[in-house]
Write a protein that holds these residues in place. Structure first.
Motif, PDB file in Angstrom:
ATOM      1  N   ILE B 280      11.366 -21.032 -13.539  1.00  0.00           N
ATOM      2  CA  ILE B 280      11.302 -22.240 -14.369  1.00  0.00           C
ATOM      3  C   ILE B 280      12.352 -22.166 -15.482  1.00  0.00           C
ATOM      4  O   ILE B 280      12.909 -21.107 -15.755  1.00  0.00           O
ATOM      5  CB  ILE B 280       9.904 -22.443 -14.994  1.00  0.00           C
ATOM      6  CG1 ILE B 280       9.519 -21.227 -15.849  1.00  0.00           C
ATOM      7  CG2 ILE B 280       8.876 -22.709 -13.905  1.00  0.00           C
ATOM      8  CD1 ILE B 280       8.216 -21.418 -16.610  1.00  0.00           C
ATOM      9  N   ASP B 284      10.373 -25.994 -19.460  1.00  0.00           N
ATOM     10  CA  ASP B 284       9.102 -26.119 -18.717  1.00  0.00           C
ATOM     11  C   ASP B 284       7.940 -25.450 -19.446  1.00  0.00           C
ATOM     12  O   ASP B 284       6.780 -25.623 -19.064  1.00  0.00           O
ATOM     13  CB  ASP B 284       9.235 -25.466 -17.329  1.00  0.00           C
ATOM     14  CG  ASP B 284      10.197 -26.214 -16.429  1.00  0.00           C
ATOM     15  OD1 ASP B 284      10.227 -27.465 -16.516  1.00  0.00           O
ATOM     16  OD2 ASP B 284      10.919 -25.554 -15.655  1.00  0.00           O
ATOM     17  N   ASP B 286       5.259 -25.044 -22.212  1.00  0.00           N
ATOM     18  CA  ASP B 286       4.582 -25.983 -23.105  1.00  0.00           C
ATOM     19  C   ASP B 286       4.060 -25.326 -24.378  1.00  0.00           C
ATOM     20  O   ASP B 286       3.656 -26.024 -25.315  1.00  0.00           O
ATOM     21  CB  ASP B 286       3.400 -26.640 -22.365  1.00  0.00           C
ATOM     22  CG  ASP B 286       3.859 -27.366 -21.111  1.00  0.00           C
ATOM     23  OD1 ASP B 286       4.862 -28.099 -21.189  1.00  0.00           O
ATOM     24  OD2 ASP B 286       3.231 -27.168 -20.039  1.00  0.00           O
ATOM     25  N   ARG B 379       2.289 -24.844 -18.533  1.00  0.00           N
ATOM     26  CA  ARG B 379       2.861 -23.491 -18.448  1.00  0.00           C
ATOM     27  C   ARG B 379       3.005 -22.904 -19.852  1.00  0.00           C
ATOM     28  O   ARG B 379       3.509 -23.587 -20.750  1.00  0.00           O
ATOM     29  CB  ARG B 379       4.234 -23.513 -17.768  1.00  0.00           C
ATOM     30  CG  ARG B 379       4.204 -24.000 -16.334  1.00  0.00           C
ATOM     31  CD  ARG B 379       5.588 -23.966 -15.719  1.00  0.00           C
ATOM     32  NE  ARG B 379       5.591 -24.600 -14.412  1.00  0.00           N
ATOM     33  CZ  ARG B 379       5.795 -25.889 -14.199  1.00  0.00           C
ATOM     34  NH1 ARG B 379       6.018 -26.703 -15.229  1.00  0.00           N
ATOM     35  NH2 ARG B 379       5.787 -26.381 -12.978  1.00  0.00           N
ATOM     36  N   GLN B 397       0.393 -20.147 -15.809  1.00  0.00           N
ATOM     37  CA  GLN B 397       0.283 -21.589 -15.658  1.00  0.00           C
ATOM     38  C   GLN B 397      -1.099 -21.953 -15.164  1.00  0.00           C
ATOM     39  O   GLN B 397      -1.832 -21.136 -14.606  1.00  0.00           O
ATOM     40  CB  GLN B 397       1.366 -22.122 -14.724  1.00  0.00           C
ATOM     41  CG  GLN B 397       1.225 -21.699 -13.280  1.00  0.00           C
ATOM     42  CD  GLN B 397       2.337 -22.305 -12.406  1.00  0.00           C
ATOM     43  OE1 GLN B 397       3.461 -22.514 -12.850  1.00  0.00           O
ATOM     44  NE2 GLN B 397       1.994 -22.586 -11.164  1.00  0.00           N
TER      45      GLN B 397
END
Lengths: 385, 399
Positions: B280, B284, B286, B379, B397
């Motif tokens: 990722i 990506d 969070d 994530r 995640q």
């Protein structure tokens, strides 16, 4: 194992002296390296102590470090040189280090604790504290050699060196590193020595003669030791590509919580030539290792049994690495070290004879106080992997 | 590569025993840091720490005789009991389950008690020796649940717990294993208090990570463990997956035994590796659960590392350290913070960075400065850094 992993370097600092040659000389000559203790009471009890580390320590930045860190630094410098590696030409992020530790920098730990117990905050030395942490030897080694890849400390009992080996193998198998140094280090200390005497594990725990007699019916404990040993591990293809000297291939490294489970190894053990046993330190834990070995070796013909701790004492974490080094040297030099045992072995180990052969397959084994064991099998390298 | 899911979690911190108490503490932004009572603090000017007060050992454990065990074993056994209970293996966890635990102290409370007796001219008592070695507690877990898988005790200072989880993650991801119990623990012990005090690293006011006026860490104690399983096995047995671990990165600073490398290069390398393994981009992520010890040097280094690795995304991704609430649990930190991160992931509420009042230009991150903030979390990343230059980063995640 998914990848063939080989040993390409050995470094050792042991009660036999500085360097692998001194270590191997003691092994091949069956020389017991026990002296009357000078560093801690009761004076006169036997121990296996390292001498001369300060003169062997080339990196003066670490002159005030704990002995355990100095031992690790001396051993790793030798294994790097022995492996013919120029670390400056390697990507530091692709170099790994796994150190097995049992008690750690126990002298600094004890001094720091005594300092603040006796004198409060004024007695608490930050230098002792920062170098007392269990990963200080690995941290110091990573700084000295600019190792920026996975750097780990694995804590264990007498099996800690084998645990470090097993852990380091994973880093190579998973592709996280290209070269991995695995080792073990420990230092002698009065409190540790006293504690093991209190636990009735140090010789003579029966009032008899002070000695270490692995597997003997009249075994009466171990003689405490210290030192460090570090191996260079690489994937076979990497080692072959750079034309490295290869001591041995690590065929397997297995952990057993139940000694009977070692039966799974028996089919492949017919050709074992040398068994470098822990002797489980000459204590009641011998029985675990004897069962482990007799189970694994049930299909074997005859081999030479060699108990390293009978010569170098119980050094805990480095012991398994030293045993693995001895097994690798036996293969590399095509010799069988003389059996260091001159008394009858228990019937479980009847397979162990005294015939000298050119060693092609060698096994290192150990059993720890927490009720588990390891068997590491080394073979002469085959260039086809 | 296999997928790795978490099917059980257990946690003990200053916020309480178990996930429910910890989750409610996180949502409320509860401060568990108090005056320390675990040892005689009279020689210190001010002693602040987050102890697991009111901790009660779960009595249903059978094989471990608790009286002779160090508090470390009791904390980790309680956490393991909760995790295995949640994982709900029929007939108990598989015998081949490996146990990987991180710690910096092991049974140091017992070891220190033994040495104190010697210093007082008394013979040290046997009972202090049985559970002293730092590898003892992992063996205790194996004994209690009859596990015959390999045990590892990882001691990479304050990154230990994350490294333990990372090791187990790699083992399962590679297909070598299918089940592991991994985590970390440490106790409130005068040895470490005196040590960090001697390094002048302990707060004299309040633990306030990333704040301009931060003045040091507060020690904590606790244990946290996770049951990691290969996804197909978990699905086959009908287990509930709480989250998925998708990335792990690690590195070494090779710089100084106690100080972090100030540019954050080593920590950033671990962050980048974890993102690459997860496949990722920084954008990506969070939420970042920061190591955030509240020392001057760590927090500035971590901010630099996040900016190095995240680039423009570093300005927006929410960041917080829970150490202001639970203290620094050392070998337990990486594991406790992984569990707390997953609790956040599942609840959709960001763990707050309490005591944050004054922004620091050196730590110009998007700090979660209030409790109860909701967010859409898919994530998350958890950072752990330690003495000796150890860096470990996990990416998890929702599943």
């Amino acid at each position: 194992m998914q990848h063939a992993i080989v040993i390409t370097g050995i470094g050792a600092i042991t009660p036999a002296g500085i360097g692998t040659q001194a270590f191997w000389d003691a092994v091949i000559n069956g020389r017991q390296c026990f002296v009357e203790s000078e560093r801690f009471a009761p004076i006169g009890r036997l121990c296996a102590q390292v001498s001369g580390v300060d003169s062997a320590l080339s990196d003066r930045r670490f002159r005030r470090a704990a002995d355990i860190s100095k031992y690790a630094l001396v051993a790793i410098k030798e294994t790097v040189a022995d492996a013919g590696l120029d670390l400056a030409k390697l990507d530091p992020a692709r170099i790994g280090l796994v150190m097995g530790i049992t008690h750690g920098a126990i002298n600094f730990t004890r001094e720091f604790h005594a300092g603040f117990v006796k004198d409060g905050t004024a007695g608490a030395s930050p230098m002792y504290f920062s170098d007392s942490v269990l990963n200080a030897p690995a941290g110091n080694v990573s700084i000295a050699l600019n190792i920026k890849g996975p750097t780990h400390t694995v804590v264990g009992d007498s099996n800690a060196g084998f645990s470090a080996l097993s852990y380091g193998l994973r880093l190579l198998e998973h592709g996280n590193v290209d070269v991995c140094f695995i080792g073990g280090a420990e230092e002698l200390d009065a409190v540790t020595a006293g504690a093991y005497a209190k636990l009735n594990l140090r010789s003579p725990n029966d009032g008899g003669a002070e000695d270490i007699r692995p597997f003997a019916p009249d075994k009466n404990g171990f003689i405490i030791g210290e030192g460090a040993c570090v191996l260079t591990l690489e994937r076979m293809e990497t080692a072959v590509k750079r034309g490295a000297k290869i001591y041995a291939r690590i065929a397997s490294a297995d952990f057993f919580a139940q000694p009977q489970k070692a039966a799974s190894l028996a089919p492949g053990f017919a050709g074992v030539d040398v068994l470098v046993s822990s002797g489980a330190n000459g204590t009641r834990f011998d029985e675990f290792e004897a069962t482990l070995l007799s189970t694994a070796l049930s299909g074997a013909a005859s081999m030479r049994l060699f108990c390293l701790k009978r010569l170098l004492g119980e050094s805990f974490a480095p012991a398994g690495v030293m045993q693995t080094a001895a097994a690798a040297l036996a293969i590399n030099l095509s010799v069988t070290p003389p059996s260091s045992i001159a008394y009858p072995l228990p019937h479980e180990l009847a397979v162990c004879g005294n015939t000298a052969v050119n060693a092609k397959v060698a096994v290192a084994s150990g059993a720890g106080t927490k009720g588990s064991g390891y068997i590491v099998t080394l073979e002469a390298p085959r260039r086809d992997g | 590569m296999k997928r790795v899911v978490i099917t059980g979690m257990g946690i003990v911190t200053g916020l309480g025993l178990g996930k429910d108490e910890n989750l409610s503490g996180i949502i409320e932004g509860r401060d568990a840091v108090r005056e320390i009572t675990s040892f005689d603090t009279s020689v210190y000017k001010k002693t602040l720490g987050a102890e697991a007060r009111g901790f009660k050992f779960p009595v249903r454990l059978k094989k471990i005789k608790t009286a002779r065990y160090d508090r470390a074993a009791k904390l980790v056994l309680a956490a393991a009991d909760e995790a295995f209970g949640e994982a709900a293996f029929k007939g108990g966890p598989p015998a081949h389950t490996i146990v990987v635990l991180g710690t910096t102290l092991g049974g140091m409370i017992s070891g220190a008690a033994y040495h104190r007796e010697l210093l007082a001219g008394k013979p040290g008592r046997h009972k202090h020796l049985y559970d002293y070695l730092a590898c003892s507690q992992a063996a205790d877990v194996s004994t209690e649940w009859g596990l015959t898988g390999q045990t590892f005790t990882v001691s990479n200072a304050c990154a230990s717990g994350a490294n333990a989880i990372g090791f187990a993650f790699r083992e399962i991801r590679s297909g070598r294993l299918d089940t592991a119990l991994a985590g970390g623990f440490d106790t409130m012990c005068e040895f470490t208090y005196a040590g960090f005090n001697s390094l002048q690293a302990i707060t004299r006011s309040r633990c306030s990570p990333f704040d301009k006026n931060r003045d040091g860490l507060a020690l904590g104690e606790g244990a946290a463990v996770l049951v990691l399983e290969e996804l197909a096995q978990a699905e086959k047995r009908g287990a509930r997956a709480l989250a998925e671990i998708t990335g792990y990165g690690e590195s070494s600073d090779a710089f100084h035994i106690t100080r972090p490398e100030p540019t954050g290069e080593g920590a950033a390398a671990a962050i980048k590796e974890a993102l690459a393994v997860a496949g990722i981009a920084p954008s990506d992520i969070d939420y970042i659960n920061a190591h955030g010890t509240a020392t001057i040097f760590n927090d500035a280094m971590e901010a630099a590392a996040i900016k190095r690795a995240f680039g423009a995304a570093a300005k927006t991704v929410p960041v917080s350290s829970v150490k202001a609430m639970i203290g620094h649990t050392l070998g337990g930190a990486g594991a406790a913070e992984a569990v707390i991160s997953i609790l956040a992931l599942r609840s959709g509420i960001l763990p707050p960075n309490i005591n944050y009042t004054t922004p620091d230009p050196d730590c110009d991150l998007n700090i979660v400065d209030r409790p109860g903030q909701k967010a859409s979390l898919k994530r998350i990343m958890s950072n752990s850094f330690g003495f000796g230059g150890a860096n470990a980063v996990l990416v998890m995640q929702s599943y």
